[in-house]
Design a protein around this motif. Structure first.
Motif, mmCIF file in Angstrom:
data_model
loop_
_atom_site.group_PDB
_atom_site.id
_atom_site.type_symbol
_atom_site.label_atom_id
_atom_site.label_comp_id
_atom_site.label_asym_id
_atom_site.label_seq_id
_atom_site.Cartn_x
_atom_site.Cartn_y
_atom_site.Cartn_z
ATOM 1 N N THR A 74 -15.974 -7.162 -12.931
ATOM 2 C CA THR A 74 -16.048 -6.724 -14.285
ATOM 3 C C THR A 74 -16.812 -5.475 -14.355
ATOM 4 O O THR A 74 -16.777 -5.195 -15.338
ATOM 5 N N SER A 75 -17.041 -4.874 -13.399
ATOM 6 C CA SER A 75 -17.642 -3.631 -13.345
ATOM 7 C C SER A 75 -17.142 -2.436 -12.152
ATOM 8 O O SER A 75 -17.785 -1.436 -12.190
ATOM 9 N N VAL A 76 -16.117 -2.986 -11.459
ATOM 10 C CA VAL A 76 -15.485 -1.875 -10.306
ATOM 11 C C VAL A 76 -14.105 -1.873 -10.668
ATOM 12 O O VAL A 76 -13.295 -2.671 -10.813
ATOM 13 N N LEU A 77 -13.689 -0.522 -10.332
ATOM 14 C CA LEU A 77 -12.097 -0.297 -10.372
ATOM 15 C C LEU A 77 -11.924 0.369 -8.986
ATOM 16 O O LEU A 77 -12.563 1.125 -8.465
ATOM 17 N N ARG A 78 -10.872 -0.014 -8.657
ATOM 18 C CA ARG A 78 -10.339 0.505 -7.334
ATOM 19 C C ARG A 78 -9.281 1.410 -7.782
ATOM 20 O O ARG A 78 -8.273 0.976 -8.204
ATOM 21 N N VAL A 79 -9.408 2.821 -7.437
ATOM 22 C CA VAL A 79 -8.318 3.967 -7.828
ATOM 23 C C VAL A 79 -7.704 4.267 -6.796
ATOM 24 O O VAL A 79 -8.419 4.700 -5.808
ATOM 25 N N THR A 80 -6.386 4.130 -6.773
ATOM 26 C CA THR A 80 -5.587 4.557 -5.647
ATOM 27 C C THR A 80 -5.010 6.047 -6.131
ATOM 28 O O THR A 80 -4.107 5.932 -6.818
ATOM 29 N N VAL A 81 -5.316 7.192 -5.535
ATOM 30 C CA VAL A 81 -4.602 8.301 -5.795
ATOM 31 C C VAL A 81 -3.702 8.792 -4.668
ATOM 32 O O VAL A 81 -4.040 8.846 -3.597
ATOM 33 N N ALA A 82 -2.482 8.701 -4.925
ATOM 34 C CA ALA A 82 -1.200 8.958 -4.008
ATOM 35 C C ALA A 82 -0.825 10.559 -4.351
ATOM 36 O O ALA A 82 -0.363 10.944 -5.230
ATOM 37 N N ASN A 83 -0.543 11.023 -2.955
ATOM 38 C CA ASN A 83 0.036 12.317 -3.085
ATOM 39 C C ASN A 83 1.497 11.959 -2.196
ATOM 40 O O ASN A 83 1.442 12.056 -0.997
ATOM 41 N N GLU A 84 2.607 11.991 -2.857
ATOM 42 C CA GLU A 84 3.755 11.739 -2.330
ATOM 43 C C GLU A 84 4.696 13.099 -1.845
ATOM 44 O O GLU A 84 5.610 13.036 -1.266
ATOM 45 N N SER A 85 3.747 13.986 -1.961
ATOM 46 C CA SER A 85 4.362 15.473 -1.918
ATOM 47 C C SER A 85 4.372 16.047 -0.090
ATOM 48 O O SER A 85 3.437 15.014 0.343
ATOM 49 N N ASP A 86 4.710 16.859 0.159
ATOM 50 C CA ASP A 86 4.619 17.270 1.621
ATOM 51 C C ASP A 86 3.357 18.029 1.624
ATOM 52 O O ASP A 86 2.794 18.372 2.854
ATOM 53 N N SER A 87 3.256 18.745 0.541
ATOM 54 C CA SER A 87 1.792 19.597 0.542
ATOM 55 C C SER A 87 0.425 18.987 0.092
ATOM 56 O O SER A 87 0.454 18.165 -0.829
ATOM 57 N N PRO A 88 -0.607 19.327 0.541
ATOM 58 C CA PRO A 88 -2.045 18.938 -0.092
ATOM 59 C C PRO A 88 -2.083 19.211 -1.516
ATOM 60 O O PRO A 88 -1.617 20.207 -2.088
ATOM 61 N N VAL A 89 -2.865 18.578 -2.264
ATOM 62 C CA VAL A 89 -3.426 18.806 -3.330
ATOM 63 C C VAL A 89 -5.087 18.998 -3.310
ATOM 64 O O VAL A 89 -5.731 18.198 -2.526
ATOM 65 N N LEU A 90 -5.524 19.682 -4.189
ATOM 66 C CA LEU A 90 -7.208 20.291 -4.029
ATOM 67 C C LEU A 90 -7.879 19.774 -5.400
ATOM 68 O O LEU A 90 -7.121 19.830 -6.350
ATOM 69 N N ASP A 91 -9.105 20.001 -5.156
ATOM 70 C CA ASP A 91 -10.148 19.557 -6.163
ATOM 71 C C ASP A 91 -9.584 18.405 -7.411
ATOM 72 O O ASP A 91 -9.282 18.850 -8.535
#
Length: 162
Positions: A66-83
């Motif tokens: 009731t109080s927690v979310l599991r968030v999956t952030v996916a970067n499917e590109s070949d380069s990194p993402v920042l900030d």
């Protein structure tokens, strides 16, 4: 009876002169509108090309209890993402068109490498109690490999962030 001592004679020109003037103005307007359309098309194409990596970055939330979310952030590109900043928002169940309500402070991730995903656990504020039927909308803000800052809400298209 004429009150003026100067005779009122106005030379309005000939019909061909009028057609020529109207034609000149119409052609200038036509060129202006065509140029404006071309500029907009080029800007749209430029934005589409710049957003290539941004379209490959997404976030999905899964309700845990009731109080927690599991968030999956996916970067499917070949380069990194920042900030990367992730903000979970609750879509009001009684009015889905109403403004989503923030559930917690934004979570920050410094870097997500290319072809990788990162799980974040978000604890929602005490005034919110999550149910399995709730709709959680993820707002994702990040910087791509070229230094462009993007904002993406849910599964929508990425937009340049100010």
């Amino acid at each position: 009876m004429n009150w003026s001592s100067i005779q009122d004679v106005i030379d309005w020109g000939s019909v061909p002169d009028w057609f020529g003037a109207v034609g000149s103005i119409a052609s200038l307007l036509f060129v202006y509108l065509g140029l404006r359309r071309e500029i907009r098309a080029r800007r749209t194409d430029d934005l589409r090309v710049r957003a290539t990596q941004a379209r490959l970055v997404s976030a999905v939330a899964e309700i845990r209890g009731t109080s927690v979310l599991r968030v999956t952030v996916a970067n499917e590109s070949d380069s990194p993402v920042l900030d990367v900043a992730v903000l979970a928002r609750l879509v009001p169940p009684d009015d889905p068109d109403d403004e989503p309500v923030p559930l917690a402070a934004a979570k920050q991730v410094r870097r997500i490498p290319g072809r990788d995903a990162q799980d974040l656990f978000v604890t929602v504020t005490a005034e919110h109690r999550l149910r399995s039927a709730d709709t959680v909308l993820m707002e994702l803000t990040f910087t791509d490999h070229d230094g462009n800052r993007w904002r993406r809400i849910g599964a929508g298209q990425p937009e340049p962030a100010g």
